[in-house]
Design a protein around this motif. Structure first.
Motif, PDB file in Angstrom:
ATOM      1  N   GLY A 219       0.832  -1.200   0.000  1.00 48.30           N
ATOM      2  CA  GLY A 219       0.000   0.000   0.000  1.00 48.30           C
ATOM      3  C   GLY A 219       0.867   1.250   0.000  1.00 48.30           C
ATOM      4  O   GLY A 219       1.668   1.473  -0.910  1.00 48.30           O
ATOM      5  N   ASP A 220       0.746   2.033   1.068  1.00 49.44           N
ATOM      6  CA  ASP A 220       1.541   3.260   1.198  1.00 49.44           C
ATOM      7  C   ASP A 220       2.835   3.014   1.974  1.00 49.44           C
ATOM      8  O   ASP A 220       3.661   3.907   2.123  1.00 49.44           O
ATOM      9  N   VAL A 221       3.000   1.793   2.470  1.00 43.76           N
ATOM     10  CA  VAL A 221       4.150   1.485   3.328  1.00 43.76           C
ATOM     11  C   VAL A 221       5.341   1.051   2.483  1.00 43.76           C
ATOM     12  O   VAL A 221       5.275   0.067   1.747  1.00 43.76           O
ATOM     13  N   HIS A 222       6.428   1.802   2.571  1.00 46.56           N
ATOM     14  CA  HIS A 222       7.693   1.437   1.915  1.00 46.56           C
ATOM     15  C   HIS A 222       8.802   2.327   2.471  1.00 46.56           C
ATOM     16  O   HIS A 222       8.537   3.319   3.171  1.00 46.56           O
ATOM     17  N   THR A 223      10.037   1.967   2.151  1.00 51.82           N
ATOM     18  CA  THR A 223      11.192   2.783   2.570  1.00 51.82           C
ATOM     19  C   THR A 223      11.987   3.212   1.345  1.00 51.82           C
ATOM     20  O   THR A 223      13.196   3.414   1.421  1.00 51.82           O
ATOM     21  N   ASN A 224      11.309   3.338   0.212  1.00 51.49           N
ATOM     22  CA  ASN A 224      11.993   3.660  -1.038  1.00 51.49           C
ATOM     23  C   ASN A 224      12.654   5.034  -1.022  1.00 51.49           C
ATOM     24  O   ASN A 224      13.695   5.234  -1.657  1.00 51.49           O
ATOM     25  N   SER A 225      12.046   5.986  -0.308  1.00 53.69           N
ATOM     26  CA  SER A 225      12.604   7.347  -0.283  1.00 53.69           C
ATOM     27  C   SER A 225      13.963   7.371   0.405  1.00 53.69           C
ATOM     28  O   SER A 225      14.931   7.931  -0.111  1.00 53.69           O
ATOM     29  N   VAL A 226      14.040   6.769   1.586  1.00 55.86           N
ATOM     30  CA  VAL A 226      15.309   6.784   2.315  1.00 55.86           C
ATOM     31  C   VAL A 226      16.338   5.909   1.613  1.00 55.86           C
ATOM     32  O   VAL A 226      17.539   6.213   1.609  1.00 55.86           O
ATOM     33  N   GLU A 227      15.885   4.821   0.972  1.00 54.88           N
ATOM     34  CA  GLU A 227      16.825   3.990   0.236  1.00 54.88           C
ATOM     35  C   GLU A 227      17.368   4.721  -0.992  1.00 54.88           C
ATOM     36  O   GLU A 227      18.501   4.479  -1.423  1.00 54.88           O
ATOM     37  N   GLY A 228      16.572   5.632  -1.550  1.00 55.80           N
ATOM     38  CA  GLY A 228      17.063   6.468  -2.638  1.00 55.80           C
ATOM     39  C   GLY A 228      18.189   7.377  -2.178  1.00 55.80           C
ATOM     40  O   GLY A 228      19.127   7.653  -2.934  1.00 55.80           O
ATOM     41  N   VAL A 229      18.103   7.828  -0.917  1.00 54.70           N
ATOM     42  CA  VAL A 229      19.178   8.650  -0.360  1.00 54.70           C
ATOM     43  C   VAL A 229      20.436   7.817  -0.167  1.00 54.70           C
ATOM     44  O   VAL A 229      21.554   8.284  -0.419  1.00 54.70           O
ATOM     45  N   TRP A 230      20.269   6.553   0.284  1.00 52.43           N
ATOM     46  CA  TRP A 230      21.444   5.687   0.422  1.00 52.43           C
ATOM     47  C   TRP A 230      22.114   5.489  -0.927  1.00 52.43           C
ATOM     48  O   TRP A 230      23.345   5.473  -1.026  1.00 52.43           O
ATOM     49  N   SER A 231      21.316   5.324  -1.970  1.00 57.79           N
ATOM     50  CA  SER A 231      21.882   5.179  -3.311  1.00 57.79           C
ATOM     51  C   SER A 231      22.666   6.425  -3.699  1.00 57.79           C
ATOM     52  O   SER A 231      23.769   6.332  -4.251  1.00 57.79           O
ATOM     53  N   LEU A 232      22.109   7.594  -3.378  1.00 62.78           N
ATOM     54  CA  LEU A 232      22.786   8.853  -3.686  1.00 62.78           C
ATOM     55  C   LEU A 232      24.100   8.966  -2.921  1.00 62.78           C
ATOM     56  O   LEU A 232      25.135   9.354  -3.476  1.00 62.78           O
ATOM     57  N   LEU A 233      24.079   8.586  -1.631  1.00 66.30           N
ATOM     58  CA  LEU A 233      25.289   8.636  -0.808  1.00 66.30           C
ATOM     59  C   LEU A 233      26.368   7.711  -1.353  1.00 66.30           C
ATOM     60  O   LEU A 233      27.532   8.111  -1.504  1.00 66.30           O
ATOM     61  N   LYS A 234      25.990   6.488  -1.671  1.00 69.11           N
ATOM     62  CA  LYS A 234      26.993   5.513  -2.106  1.00 69.11           C
ATOM     63  C   LYS A 234      27.478   5.783  -3.526  1.00 69.11           C
ATOM     64  O   LYS A 234      28.649   5.531  -3.847  1.00 69.11           O
TER      65      LYS A 234
END
Length: 289
Positions: A219-234
């Motif tokens: 549904g609306d539950v996910h952690t894609n936004s913060v994981e996108g930041v991890w991708s940006l960091l790495k």
């Protein structure tokens, strides 16, 4: 930027407007009765006779680098989504690597100056943790030796908070959440890590996705936004910086946090200049101690 700040005179005038919007004042006694020593690009206080420049006492203090090169470096660090390395700045500005490295870290110091403290995130917040560094040839991905934990919390369509943490135990992650997420947050979404159990309360829902069974969105539950930041960091570390030390990792996190939180700010360059003007000097010996 070149049109507005194409030489040191224009840069100096811009810094003076930022530092003294109500007129030049002595940085020692505060008196507004000052005389300009134009040939030395200095001011002299008519009361205490102290002589000072617009950069005195700031992160630019005692720098021999032309102001235009400072402005260009600040602009490039603000506008580069994945950051810019000291080696790239060395080539762009035509300076020594040591100068470029010191310059980058002083700008990061300003970006992290007076960073957000206390709970600031509300609404729907995603929380996650990741390992940074420690990659070694011939060693599998399960190895954690030499790696550093970083926690992140992202408000949906809002700001991010990043912090280097010693471990992912329950008390560590709960403390991080208490320090970054407001009590009245609507919901906190995480993965299935057991350390997150108990972060919900009577007015804040805690929901999870189970990554171990390849469950990414419910549904609306996910952690894609913060994981996108991890991708940006790495991607920043791998593609731009190549290597970062644990000692300076906090500075790189501050840079990413500042740039991400100002991603829609049309005046990020100007606002970074303001931080430059309000950040105390950082000596090379302090940085490398």
């Amino acid at each position: 930027m070149i049109e507005h700040y194409g030489d040191d005179t224009k840069c100096r005038e811009a810094l003076e407007r930022i530092r003294w919007p109500n007129g030049v004042a002595c940085i020692r006694c505060g008196d507004t009765s000052v005389s300009e020593l134009r040939e030395y690009d200095k001011w002299e206080c008519n009361s205490c006779r102290y002589q000072f420049t617009v950069t005195a006492g700031t992160i630019m203090h005692d720098s021999h680098l032309p102001l235009f090169k400072w402005f260009l470096a600040i602009y490039l660090m603000c506008e580069s989504k994945k950051g810019i390395s000291a080696n790239q700045l060395k080539r762009t500005l035509g300076v020594a690597y040591k100068t470029a490295w010191y310059l980058c870290h002083r700008i990061r110091e300003a970006m992290g100056n007076d960073q957000l403290t206390g709970p600031t995130l509300f609404g729907v917040v995603e929380v996650d943790e990741t390992l940074v560094g420690g990659k070694r040839r011939g060693v599998g991905t399960g190895n954690r030796e030499g790696k550093t934990w970083v926690a992140g919390a992202v408000q949906r369509n809002g700001m991010i908070r990043l912090e280097r943490i010693p471990n992912i135990r329950k008390h560590t992650l709960h403390n991080f959440i208490r320090e970054t997420v407001k009590d009245e947050a609507e919901a906190i979404y995480t993965d299935e890590l057991k350390s997150y159990i108990g972060i919900g309360d009577h007015d804040t829902v805690h929901a999870t996705v189970t990554h171990s069974i390849e469950e990414w969105v419910v549904g609306d539950v996910h952690t894609n936004s913060v994981e996108g930041v991890w991708s940006l960091l790495k991607r920043s570390i791998i593609g731009a910086f190549h290597k970062v030390s644990v000692k300076h990792l906090d500075s790189y996190l501050d840079e990413l946090e500042w740039r991400f939180n100002n991603r829609d700010n049309e005046h990020i360059f100007r606002d970074t200049l303001r931080r430059i003007m309000t950040t105390d000097a950082l000596t090379y010996s302090e940085l490398t101690a």
